[in-house]
Design a protein around this motif. Structure first.
Motif, PDB file in Angstrom:
ATOM      1  N   ILE A  66     -21.285  12.487  -1.114  1.00  0.00           N
ATOM      2  CA  ILE A  66     -21.558  11.559  -0.576  1.00  0.00           C
ATOM      3  C   ILE A  66     -20.297  10.431  -0.754  1.00  0.00           C
ATOM      4  N   SER A  67     -19.769  10.486  -1.694  1.00  0.00           N
ATOM      5  CA  SER A  67     -18.698   9.424  -2.144  1.00  0.00           C
ATOM      6  C   SER A  67     -17.694   9.773  -1.070  1.00  0.00           C
ATOM      7  N   GLN A  68     -17.313  10.997  -1.058  1.00  0.00           N
ATOM      8  CA  GLN A  68     -16.209  11.493   0.111  1.00  0.00           C
ATOM      9  C   GLN A  68     -16.570  11.144   1.431  1.00  0.00           C
ATOM     10  N   SER A  69     -17.713  11.424   1.750  1.00  0.00           N
ATOM     11  CA  SER A  69     -18.146  11.004   3.035  1.00  0.00           C
ATOM     12  C   SER A  69     -17.994   9.580   3.479  1.00  0.00           C
ATOM     13  N   VAL A  70     -18.068   8.915   2.748  1.00  0.00           N
ATOM     14  CA  VAL A  70     -18.109   7.253   3.176  1.00  0.00           C
ATOM     15  C   VAL A  70     -16.554   6.805   2.666  1.00  0.00           C
ATOM     16  N   ASP A  71     -15.658   7.420   2.187  1.00  0.00           N
ATOM     17  CA  ASP A  71     -14.540   6.859   1.702  1.00  0.00           C
ATOM     18  C   ASP A  71     -13.552   6.387   2.764  1.00  0.00           C
ATOM     19  N   ASP A  72     -13.302   5.091   3.058  1.00  0.00           N
ATOM     20  CA  ASP A  72     -12.645   4.505   4.147  1.00  0.00           C
ATOM     21  C   ASP A  72     -11.380   4.073   3.868  1.00  0.00           C
ATOM     22  N   ARG A  73     -10.881   4.400   2.863  1.00  0.00           N
ATOM     23  CA  ARG A  73      -9.640   3.999   2.559  1.00  0.00           C
ATOM     24  C   ARG A  73      -8.634   4.698   3.461  1.00  0.00           C
ATOM     25  N   THR A  74      -7.363   4.092   3.537  1.00  0.00           N
ATOM     26  CA  THR A  74      -6.275   4.570   4.604  1.00  0.00           C
ATOM     27  C   THR A  74      -5.756   5.650   3.832  1.00  0.00           C
ATOM     28  N   ALA A  75      -5.196   6.535   4.383  1.00  0.00           N
ATOM     29  CA  ALA A  75      -4.127   7.588   3.690  1.00  0.00           C
ATOM     30  C   ALA A  75      -3.101   7.134   2.778  1.00  0.00           C
ATOM     31  N   ALA A  76      -2.738   5.962   3.085  1.00  0.00           N
ATOM     32  CA  ALA A  76      -1.605   5.077   1.826  1.00  0.00           C
ATOM     33  C   ALA A  76      -2.413   4.704   0.973  1.00  0.00           C
ATOM     34  N   GLU A  77      -3.641   4.132   1.170  1.00  0.00           N
ATOM     35  CA  GLU A  77      -4.397   3.637  -0.170  1.00  0.00           C
ATOM     36  C   GLU A  77      -4.885   4.959  -1.012  1.00  0.00           C
ATOM     37  N   ARG A  78      -5.113   6.137  -0.445  1.00  0.00           N
ATOM     38  CA  ARG A  78      -5.567   7.216  -1.169  1.00  0.00           C
ATOM     39  C   ARG A  78      -4.335   7.971  -1.711  1.00  0.00           C
ATOM     40  N   GLN A  79      -3.274   7.455  -1.190  1.00  0.00           N
ATOM     41  CA  GLN A  79      -1.886   7.928  -1.851  1.00  0.00           C
ATOM     42  C   GLN A  79      -1.657   9.479  -1.510  1.00  0.00           C
ATOM     43  N   CYS A  80      -1.956   9.594  -0.045  1.00  0.00           N
ATOM     44  CA  CYS A  80      -1.850  10.909   0.487  1.00  0.00           C
ATOM     45  C   CYS A  80      -0.371  11.095   1.074  1.00  0.00           C
ATOM     46  N   PRO A  81       0.138  12.477   0.878  1.00  0.00           N
ATOM     47  CA  PRO A  81       1.411  12.371   1.451  1.00  0.00           C
ATOM     48  C   PRO A  81       1.629  11.892   2.986  1.00  0.00           C
ATOM     49  N   SER A  82       0.529  12.308   3.767  1.00  0.00           N
ATOM     50  CA  SER A  82       0.668  11.704   5.026  1.00  0.00           C
ATOM     51  C   SER A  82       0.654  10.536   5.287  1.00  0.00           C
ATOM     52  N   GLY A  83       0.407   9.517   4.376  1.00  0.00           N
ATOM     53  CA  GLY A  83       0.249   8.099   4.583  1.00  0.00           C
ATOM     54  C   GLY A  83       1.474   7.286   4.055  1.00  0.00           C
ATOM     55  N   ALA A  84       2.405   8.084   3.699  1.00  0.00           N
ATOM     56  CA  ALA A  84       3.613   7.549   3.229  1.00  0.00           C
ATOM     57  C   ALA A  84       4.309   6.586   4.245  1.00  0.00           C
ATOM     58  N   GLY A  85       4.277   6.911   5.513  1.00  0.00           N
ATOM     59  CA  GLY A  85       4.848   5.851   6.432  1.00  0.00           C
ATOM     60  C   GLY A  85       3.726   5.121   7.165  1.00  0.00           C
ATOM     61  N   ALA A  86       2.891   4.681   6.552  1.00  0.00           N
ATOM     62  CA  ALA A  86       1.657   4.010   7.217  1.00  0.00           C
ATOM     63  C   ALA A  86       2.042   2.635   7.569  1.00  0.00           C
ATOM     64  N   ASP A  87       1.454   2.453   8.577  1.00  0.00           N
ATOM     65  CA  ASP A  87       1.807   0.902   9.123  1.00  0.00           C
ATOM     66  C   ASP A  87       1.045   0.117   8.314  1.00  0.00           C
ATOM     67  N   ALA A  88       1.467  -1.200   8.020  1.00  0.00           N
ATOM     68  CA  ALA A  88       0.741  -2.080   7.196  1.00  0.00           C
ATOM     69  C   ALA A  88      -0.042  -3.160   8.050  1.00  0.00           C
ATOM     70  N   ASP A  89      -1.314  -3.393   7.451  1.00  0.00           N
ATOM     71  CA  ASP A  89      -2.439  -4.225   8.209  1.00  0.00           C
ATOM     72  C   ASP A  89      -2.582  -5.466   7.500  1.00  0.00           C
ATOM     73  N   ALA A  90      -2.216  -6.595   8.010  1.00  0.00           N
ATOM     74  CA  ALA A  90      -2.182  -7.878   7.140  1.00  0.00           C
ATOM     75  C   ALA A  90      -3.871  -8.007   6.934  1.00  0.00           C
ATOM     76  N   GLU A  91      -4.811  -7.632   7.624  1.00  0.00           N
ATOM     77  CA  GLU A  91      -6.255  -8.138   7.502  1.00  0.00           C
ATOM     78  C   GLU A  91      -6.634  -7.161   6.480  1.00  0.00           C
ATOM     79  N   MET A  92      -6.139  -6.231   5.956  1.00  0.00           N
ATOM     80  CA  MET A  92      -6.769  -5.560   4.776  1.00  0.00           C
ATOM     81  C   MET A  92      -6.248  -5.854   3.350  1.00  0.00           C
ATOM     82  N   ALA A  93      -6.911  -5.676   2.590  1.00  0.00           N
ATOM     83  CA  ALA A  93      -6.577  -5.709   1.167  1.00  0.00           C
ATOM     84  C   ALA A  93      -5.123  -5.147   0.789  1.00  0.00           C
ATOM     85  N   GLY A  94      -4.292  -5.813   0.217  1.00  0.00           N
ATOM     86  CA  GLY A  94      -3.151  -5.074   0.040  1.00  0.00           C
ATOM     87  C   GLY A  94      -2.348  -4.753   1.110  1.00  0.00           C
TER      88      GLY A  94
END
Length: 128
Positions: A66-94
Motif C-alpha cells: 500500500i505504501s509503495q503504491s501511493v508513493d508520489d515522491r519524484t525520482a529525485a526526492e526518492r534519491q533514485c539514480p534516474s532522478g539525479a538530473g531532475a528538473d526543479a519544480d518551485a511549486e513542490m516542497a524543496g
C-alpha cells in the motif's frame, strides 16, 4: 520479480478503516500517539498477505504494498539514480529535488502529544 504498476494493487487490498474524533486538538494528538503503539501489533495480528499476483512474496502484511503504491515522491526526492538530473519544480516542497526519506503514506516519525516525553521523539522528523 513482482511489479505492481497501478494503485489498485495496494489500495485494492481489504482493510478496515476507523475514524476517531477527539474533543479538541490535544485529545486528538493523544489518541494519535496511542494508536501509534497499537497499530504495529494489530498489523502483525492480521498478517495474511503472503501472495500477490499469484507469486509468493517476502512479506506477510500488505503495508509495504500500500505504501509503495501511493508513493508520489519524484525520482529525485526518492534519491533514485534516474532522478539525479531532475528538473526543479518551485511549486513542490524543496523544489521537488530535496530528498524525502519517506512518502506521505508511511510510518510515523514522531509523537504529537504534549504529554509525550522527548526521549520518545528520537527520530529526525522532516518539517517543511
Amino acid at each position: 520479480r513482482l511489479v505492481d504498476t497501478v494503485m489498485a494493487f495496494g489500495m485494492g487490498c481489504c482493510c478496515l478503516q476507523v475514524t476517531f474524533q477527539g474533543k479538541d486538538v490535544d485529545d486528538s494528538r493523544y489518541l494519535y500517539d496511542q494508536l501509534a503503539g497499537m497499530s504495529p501489533i494489530m498489523l502483525a495480528l492480521t498478517a495474511a498477505t503472503p501472495i500477490f499476483k499469484g507469486r509468493l512474496v517476502d512479506t506477510d502484511a500488505r503495508w509495504a504494498v500500500i505504501s509503495q503504491s501511493v508513493d508520489d515522491r519524484t525520482a529525485a526526492e526518492r534519491q533514485c539514480p534516474s532522478g539525479a538530473g531532475a528538473d526543479a519544480d518551485a511549486e513542490m516542497a524543496g523544489g521537488g529535488v530535496r530528498p524525502l526519506q519517506k512518502s506521505r503514506y508511511d510510518s510515523i516519525s514522531c509523537y504529537l502529544s504534549s504529554e509525550t516525553p522527548d526521549m520518545y521523539n528520537d527520530v529526525p522528523c522532516e518539517v517543511d
